[in-house]
Scaffold this motif. Structure first.
Motif, PDB file in Angstrom:
ATOM      1  N   LEU A 422       0.863  -1.323  -0.127  1.00 16.66           N
ATOM      2  CA  LEU A 422      -0.474   0.085   0.033  1.00 16.66           C
ATOM      3  C   LEU A 422       1.265   1.270  -0.133  1.00 16.66           C
ATOM      4  CD1 LEU A 422      -2.388  -1.029   2.223  1.00 16.66           C
ATOM      5  CD2 LEU A 422      -2.875  -1.127  -0.530  1.00 16.66           C
ATOM      6  N   ASN A 423       1.715   1.088   0.443  1.00 14.91           N
ATOM      7  CA  ASN A 423       2.712   2.423   0.960  1.00 14.91           C
ATOM      8  C   ASN A 423       3.319   2.637  -0.446  1.00 14.91           C
ATOM      9  OD1 ASN A 423       4.072   4.536   2.194  1.00 14.91           O
ATOM     10  ND2 ASN A 423       5.981   3.802   2.241  1.00 14.91           N
ATOM     11  N   THR A 424       3.024   1.588  -1.419  1.00 11.61           N
ATOM     12  CA  THR A 424       4.598   1.686  -3.297  1.00 11.61           C
ATOM     13  C   THR A 424       3.206   2.292  -3.721  1.00 11.61           C
ATOM     14  OG1 THR A 424       5.553  -0.357  -2.376  1.00 11.61           O
ATOM     15  CG2 THR A 424       5.064   0.230  -4.952  1.00 11.61           C
ATOM     16  N   ILE A 425       1.621   1.734  -3.608  1.00 15.46           N
ATOM     17  CA  ILE A 425       1.257   2.591  -4.547  1.00 15.46           C
ATOM     18  C   ILE A 425       0.366   4.003  -3.991  1.00 15.46           C
ATOM     19  CG2 ILE A 425      -1.756   2.296  -4.642  1.00 15.46           C
ATOM     20  CD1 ILE A 425      -1.596  -1.275  -4.534  1.00 15.46           C
ATOM     21  N   ALA A 426       0.912   4.470  -3.030  1.00 13.44           N
ATOM     22  CA  ALA A 426      -0.038   5.578  -2.362  1.00 13.44           C
ATOM     23  C   ALA A 426       1.958   6.266  -3.016  1.00 13.44           C
ATOM     24  CB  ALA A 426       0.546   5.450  -1.190  1.00 13.44           C
ATOM     25  N   ALA A 427       2.741   5.929  -3.147  1.00 13.03           N
ATOM     26  CA  ALA A 427       3.856   6.644  -3.660  1.00 13.03           C
ATOM     27  C   ALA A 427       3.641   6.927  -4.756  1.00 13.03           C
ATOM     28  CB  ALA A 427       5.492   6.207  -2.992  1.00 13.03           C
ATOM     29  N   SER A 428       3.607   6.198  -5.681  1.00 14.90           N
ATOM     30  CA  SER A 428       3.493   6.479  -6.763  1.00 14.90           C
ATOM     31  C   SER A 428       2.162   7.060  -7.830  1.00 14.90           C
ATOM     32  CB  SER A 428       3.188   4.366  -7.570  1.00 14.90           C
ATOM     33  OG  SER A 428       3.849   3.821  -7.552  1.00 14.90           O
ATOM     34  N   ALA A 429       0.794   6.796  -6.518  1.00 18.54           N
ATOM     35  CA  ALA A 429       0.363   7.846  -6.830  1.00 18.54           C
ATOM     36  C   ALA A 429       0.419   9.586  -6.793  1.00 18.54           C
ATOM     37  CB  ALA A 429      -1.731   7.148  -6.329  1.00 18.54           C
ATOM     38  N   THR A 430       0.798  10.176  -5.469  1.00 20.11           N
ATOM     39  CA  THR A 430       1.800  11.183  -5.210  1.00 20.11           C
ATOM     40  C   THR A 430       2.918  11.323  -6.333  1.00 20.11           C
ATOM     41  OG1 THR A 430       1.079  10.512  -2.817  1.00 20.11           O
ATOM     42  CG2 THR A 430       2.725  12.190  -3.473  1.00 20.11           C
ATOM     43  N   THR A 431       3.501  10.836  -6.806  1.00 23.43           N
ATOM     44  CA  THR A 431       4.748  11.332  -7.667  1.00 23.43           C
ATOM     45  C   THR A 431       3.604  11.302  -8.736  1.00 23.43           C
ATOM     46  OG1 THR A 431       6.328   9.420  -6.731  1.00 23.43           O
ATOM     47  CG2 THR A 431       6.496  10.512  -9.475  1.00 23.43           C
ATOM     48  N   ALA A 432       2.495  10.667  -9.481  1.00 22.29           N
ATOM     49  CA  ALA A 432       1.958  11.075 -10.413  1.00 22.29           C
ATOM     50  C   ALA A 432       0.600  12.469 -10.583  1.00 22.29           C
ATOM     51  CB  ALA A 432       0.760  10.012 -10.464  1.00 22.29           C
ATOM     52  N   TYR A 433       1.043  12.951  -9.342  1.00 12.58           N
ATOM     53  CA  TYR A 433       0.001  14.176  -8.780  1.00 12.58           C
ATOM     54  C   TYR A 433       0.655  14.882  -9.326  1.00 12.58           C
ATOM     55  CZ  TYR A 433      -3.185  17.296  -6.288  1.00 12.58           C
ATOM     56  OH  TYR A 433      -3.744  18.570  -6.550  1.00 12.58           O
ATOM     57  N   THR A 435       4.057  14.962 -10.628  1.00 11.50           N
ATOM     58  CA  THR A 435       3.578  15.772 -11.990  1.00 11.50           C
ATOM     59  C   THR A 435       3.026  16.475 -12.963  1.00 11.50           C
ATOM     60  OG1 THR A 435       5.962  13.005 -11.937  1.00 11.50           O
ATOM     61  CG2 THR A 435       4.977  13.933 -14.183  1.00 11.50           C
ATOM     62  N   ASP A 436       1.863  15.611 -12.668  1.00 13.04           N
ATOM     63  CA  ASP A 436       0.837  16.337 -13.703  1.00 13.04           C
ATOM     64  C   ASP A 436       0.692  17.696 -12.846  1.00 13.04           C
ATOM     65  OD1 ASP A 436       0.029  14.079 -14.306  1.00 13.04           O
ATOM     66  OD2 ASP A 436      -1.372  13.662 -13.035  1.00 13.04           O
ATOM     67  N   HIS A 437       1.145  18.198 -11.800  1.00  9.46           N
ATOM     68  CA  HIS A 437       0.796  19.866 -11.019  1.00  9.46           C
ATOM     69  C   HIS A 437       2.395  20.237 -10.613  1.00  9.46           C
ATOM     70  CE1 HIS A 437      -2.762  17.770 -10.395  1.00  9.46           C
ATOM     71  NE2 HIS A 437      -3.502  19.007 -10.683  1.00  9.46           N
ATOM     72  N   ALA A 438       3.244  19.965 -11.783  1.00  5.04           N
ATOM     73  CA  ALA A 438       4.772  20.371 -12.051  1.00  5.04           C
ATOM     74  C   ALA A 438       4.843  22.113 -11.911  1.00  5.04           C
ATOM     75  CB  ALA A 438       5.451  19.701 -12.417  1.00  5.04           C
ATOM     76  N   ALA A 439       4.175  22.575 -12.359  1.00  5.71           N
ATOM     77  CA  ALA A 439       4.128  23.968 -12.195  1.00  5.71           C
ATOM     78  C   ALA A 439       3.622  24.526 -10.876  1.00  5.71           C
ATOM     79  CB  ALA A 439       3.239  24.811 -12.960  1.00  5.71           C
ATOM     80  N   GLU A 440       2.994  24.028 -10.403  1.00 13.72           N
ATOM     81  CA  GLU A 440       2.290  23.815  -9.461  1.00 13.72           C
ATOM     82  C   GLU A 440       3.570  24.362  -7.896  1.00 13.72           C
ATOM     83  OE1 GLU A 440      -1.759  23.912 -10.770  1.00 13.72           O
ATOM     84  OE2 GLU A 440       0.469  23.202 -11.571  1.00 13.72           O
ATOM     85  N   ILE A 451       0.133  22.360  -2.656  1.00 15.32           N
ATOM     86  CA  ILE A 451       0.051  20.788  -4.203  1.00 15.32           C
ATOM     87  C   ILE A 451       0.983  19.515  -3.050  1.00 15.32           C
ATOM     88  CG2 ILE A 451       1.970  19.929  -5.762  1.00 15.32           C
ATOM     89  CD1 ILE A 451      -1.235  22.103  -6.161  1.00 15.32           C
ATOM     90  N   GLN A 452       1.550  19.803  -2.445  1.00 15.91           N
ATOM     91  CA  GLN A 452       2.344  18.703  -2.110  1.00 15.91           C
ATOM     92  C   GLN A 452       1.920  17.502  -1.059  1.00 15.91           C
ATOM     93  OE1 GLN A 452       5.331  17.287  -2.315  1.00 15.91           O
ATOM     94  NE2 GLN A 452       6.990  19.211  -3.203  1.00 15.91           N
ATOM     95  N   ALA A 453       0.780  18.329  -0.247  1.00 15.85           N
ATOM     96  CA  ALA A 453      -0.172  17.963   0.979  1.00 15.85           C
ATOM     97  C   ALA A 453      -1.027  17.657  -0.401  1.00 15.85           C
ATOM     98  CB  ALA A 453      -0.731  18.932   1.704  1.00 15.85           C
ATOM     99  N   GLN A 454      -1.684  17.888  -1.317  1.00 10.02           N
ATOM    100  CA  GLN A 454      -2.481  17.246  -1.817  1.00 10.02           C
ATOM    101  C   GLN A 454      -1.809  15.969  -2.617  1.00 10.02           C
ATOM    102  OE1 GLN A 454      -3.563  20.613  -4.306  1.00 10.02           O
ATOM    103  NE2 GLN A 454      -5.604  21.369  -3.275  1.00 10.02           N
ATOM    104  N   ALA A 455      -0.812  16.071  -2.744  1.00  4.11           N
ATOM    105  CA  ALA A 455      -0.315  15.133  -3.628  1.00  4.11           C
ATOM    106  C   ALA A 455      -0.063  13.588  -2.498  1.00  4.11           C
ATOM    107  CB  ALA A 455       1.059  15.412  -3.853  1.00  4.11           C
ATOM    108  N   MET A 456       0.255  14.877  -1.081  1.00  5.39           N
ATOM    109  CA  MET A 456       0.753  13.375  -0.476  1.00  5.39           C
ATOM    110  C   MET A 456      -1.339  12.204   0.144  1.00  5.39           C
ATOM    111  SD  MET A 456       2.821  14.333   2.917  1.00  5.39           S
ATOM    112  CE  MET A 456       2.699  13.476   3.696  1.00  5.39           C
ATOM    113  N   VAL A 457      -1.664  13.129   0.108  1.00  6.28           N
ATOM    114  CA  VAL A 457      -3.665  12.483   0.175  1.00  6.28           C
ATOM    115  C   VAL A 457      -3.728  11.759  -0.865  1.00  6.28           C
ATOM    116  CG1 VAL A 457      -5.783  14.003   0.826  1.00  6.28           C
ATOM    117  CG2 VAL A 457      -3.838  14.667   2.213  1.00  6.28           C
TER     118      VAL A 457
END
Length: 511
Positions: A422-433, A435-440, A451-457
Motif C-alpha cells: 500500500l505504501n508503494t501504491i501511495a507513493a506512485s500516486a503521489t508522484t503522478a499527482y 508530475t501533473d502539477h509540476a508547475a504549481e 500541492i505537496q499536501a494534496q499529492a500526499m493525500v
C-alpha cells in the motif's frame, strides 16, 4: 451415547479466568511493541546516530525474527509445554527490551530488536494456544476470545498513543523499558495460576529440515516485501528474495508431506475453516497496517497533530474494536455461525475504509475520520474474535501451538505486505499527482506546500481504495471457506483433519 467422561477435567480448572488476565497482558505487550517503537524511532535514530538507510532495520529486525520463527516457536510450545514456553518468552522479551532501552549504538539496538522478535515468536503462539486448551465451554470460550480479539485488534492503536506520550514527555528509551513491568507481572502470574496437563504435549522429535526451510522461507518473504518498500519491486535483491521464498516454502511443503513428525502438519493448514481464517485474516491485516501508516502521516504531516494528539485520534477505532469483539462478536458467537460474523464484519470494516477514500487536505476529523474509524473498528473487532477462536478449530491439542502460530504468521506476513504494497501504491500516486502539477509545485510558498499536501493525500486515497477491495476479498473468503456451525450446534466437522482428531474435536472447540 454422549461421552461424559471428558466433562470433569474440562470444567475443573478454576484458574482459567485469572490466567486470562496474564495471557491478555502478555498479548497486549507484544501487540503494543509492533507500533510503539514507530513513534519513538525518529528520536532514537538521532540519539544513536543511525543512518537514514539503516533506520528501517529497527522495524525490520523485529519483523524478520518474529515472522520467521513463529512456526518454530509454536512447535516448541507444543513440545516444551505452553506454560513453560509462555514464561520463557516473557522473560526473554523483558531482557531484550531492557537491552533495547539501554542501547548505546546501532548494533546494540538492532540486536535487541531481533531478540525481541525471537522471544515474541515463542510467546505469541503459546499465549493463544493456552486459551484454546483452557477455555472449552462454548460461552466461556466466546467471552475469552472476545477479550483476546479486542486486544489483538486494538493494541496496535494503543501503542501509537503510549508511544507518543512516552516519547514526548519522558524519553524514547521508555518505549522499551515499559515492556519490563508488563512481562514480569505476566510471568509471575502465569507461574502461579496456569496449570497445564503434560498429556497435551507433542513429544515427537523436532523436524529440523522443516524448521530451517520455514524460517528461511518466511524471512525471505518478509524481507522481500520490506525491501520493496524502499528499493522498489523491480530491484534485483527484492525479486531474488521472492524467488528464494517461493522455492524454500515449496520445499517446506514437500518435506512436511513426507516426514513422520512434521513441524507444521499439513492437516492444520488444509482444513477449510482454519485455512479460511488464516487467509482472510492475513488479507484484512494488510488493510489495517496500511491504514495505520497513512492516518499517522496524514494527521501529523498534513493536519499538524503532535505525536500524542495523533495517538488519541485513534481512540474511536480502539473503542470500535473493543465493542465489536466483546459486545457483538462474543455475544453472537454462540448463536450464529462464525462466517456470519466474519463476513459481515469485514464488509463493515470495508465500509469504514470506503469513507476514507474521500480524504482531502481539509477533511474534518469529526465528520469523516471519526465515523470511518468507528465503522472500521466495529467491523474488525466483530470479525477478529471468531477468527482467533477458529484458529484452533478441530485441531489435536498436541498441535494447538503450531496452529496458533499460523494466526500470528498470517498477521505478521500480512502486515509486512500491507506496509510495503500500500505504501508503494501511495507513493506512485503521489508522484503522478506531482508530475501533473509540476508547475504549481515548483512555485514554492504556500501554494507549493498545498500541492505537496494534496499529492500526499491523493496517494493515501488511491491506496485506501485497494484496501477496500482487499477487505471485500477477506469477507468473500470467510463466507465461502468457513462452513462450521456455531459452537455446540453440531455444524460441519473439520474436513481433512483425519479420524484421529475426531475424538478430540468436541472438548477442544465446544462442550
Amino acid at each position: 451415547m454422549p461421552k461424559t467422561a471428558a466433562t470433569p477435567p474440562l470444567a475443573a480448572d478454576p484458574s482459567r479466568w485469572k490466567a486470562l488476565v496474564f495471557i491478555a497482558l502478555a498479548q497486549l505487550m507484544v501487540v503494543l511493541d509492533a507500533t510503539i517503537v514507530n513513534i519513538a524511532l525518529p528520536s532514537a535514530q538521532t540519539d544513536l546516530g543511525i543512518s537514514d538507510g539503516n533506520r528501517q532495520w529497527v522495524i525490520t529486525a523485529y519483523a524478520l525474527a518474529f515472522g520467521g520463527l513463529l512456526l518454530f516457536g509454536g512447535r516448541i510450545a507444543d513440545k516444551w509445554g505452553r506454560r513453560n514456553a509462555f514464561i520463557v518468552g516473557l522473560i526473554g522479551f523483558a531482557l531484550a527490551s531492557a537491552l533495547g532501552g539501554a542501547a548505546n549504538g546501532e548494533a546494540m539496538m538492532l540486536g535487541a530488536r531481533a531478540l525481541q522478535g525471537a522471544f515474541g515468536a515463542l510467546l505469541a503462539p503459546a499465549a493463544l494456544s493456552l486459551l484454546a486448551v483452557m477455555f472449552t465451554d462454548a460461552k466461556e470460550r466466546a467471552k475469552a476470545f472476545g477479550i483476546y480479539g479486542a486486544i489483538a485488534g486494538g493494541g496496535g492503536a494503543v501503542g501509537l498513543i503510549l508511544g507518543g506520550v512516552l516519547t514526548e514527555y519522558l524519553n524514547w528509551r521508555w518505549t522499551f523499558f515499559v515492556n519490563i513491568p508488563f512481562a514480569i507481572i505476566a510471568a509471575v502470574g502465569a507461574w502461579m495460576v496456569i496449570r497445564e496437563s503434560a498429556g497435551s504435549r507433542n513429544r515427537a522429535p523436532l523436524d529440523i529440515p522443516g524448521v530451517v526451510l520455514s524460517t528461511l522461507g518466511l524471512v525471505s518473504l518478509v524481507y522481500g516485501f520490506t525491501r520493496a518498500e524502499s528499493a522498489g519491486w523491480s530491484d534485483a535483491v527484492t525479486v531474488g528474495m521472492f524467488i528464494a521464498s517461493a522455492a524454500l516454502l515449496s520445499a517446506f511443503v514437500f518435506v512436511e508431506s513426507k516426514v513422520k513428525s512434521p513441524l507444521l502438519p499439513l492437516r492444520v493448514l488444509l482444513e477449510r475453516n482454519r485455512g479460511g481464517v488464516y487467509l482472510s485474516l492475513g488479507l484484512a491485516v494488510i488493510s489495517m497496517f496500511g491504514l495505520f501508516l497513512f492516518l499517522t502521516y496524514y494527521l501529523q504531516v498534513v493536519k499538524g497533530y503532535s505525536p500524542v494528539m495523533t495517538g488519541f485520534a485513534f481512540l474511536p477505532m480502539i473503542a470500535g474494536m473493543i465493542t465489536g469483539s466483546t459486545q457483538i462478536g462474543a455475544r453472537l458467537m454462540t448463536r450464529v455461525a462464525p462466517r456470519l460474523l466474519m463476513g459481515p464484519g469485514f464488509l463493515l470494516a470495508a465500509t469504514g475504509m470506503l469513507l476514507l477514500t474521500q480524504l482531502e487536505v481539509g477533511s474534518s476529523y469529526p465528520a469523516l475520520i471519526l465515523p470511518a474509524q468507528l465503522l472500521l473498528g466495529l467491523g474488525m473487532g466483530t470479525a477478529f474474535m471468531p477468527a482467533m477462536s477458529l484458529a484452533t478449530h478441530g485441531v489435536n491439542p498436541a498441535d494447538a501451538g503450531v496452529a496458533s502460530a499460523m494466526v500470528n504468521t498470517s498477521q505478521q506476513v500480512g502486515g509486512a505486505i500491507g506496509t510495503a504494497l500500500l505504501n508503494t501504491i501511495a507513493a506512485s500516486a503521489t508522484t503522478a499527482y506531482l508530475t501533473d502539477h509540476a508547475a504549481e509545485a515548483a512555485a514554492g510558498g504556500a501554494a507549493g506546500k498545498l500541492i505537496q499536501a494534496q499529492a500526499m493525500v491523493e496517494g493515501y486515497s488511491s491506496a485506501i481504495w485497494w484496501a477496500v477491495g482487499i477487505l471485500v476479498a477477506s469477507s468473500a473468503i470467510a463466507l465461502t471457506l468457513i462452513n462450521t456451525g456455531r459452537p455446540g450446534a453440531g455444524g460441519p466437522v473439520a474436513s481433512g483433519s483425519g479420524a484421529e482428531d475426531a475424538e478430540i474435536k468436541i472438548p477442544v472447540i465446544a462442550h
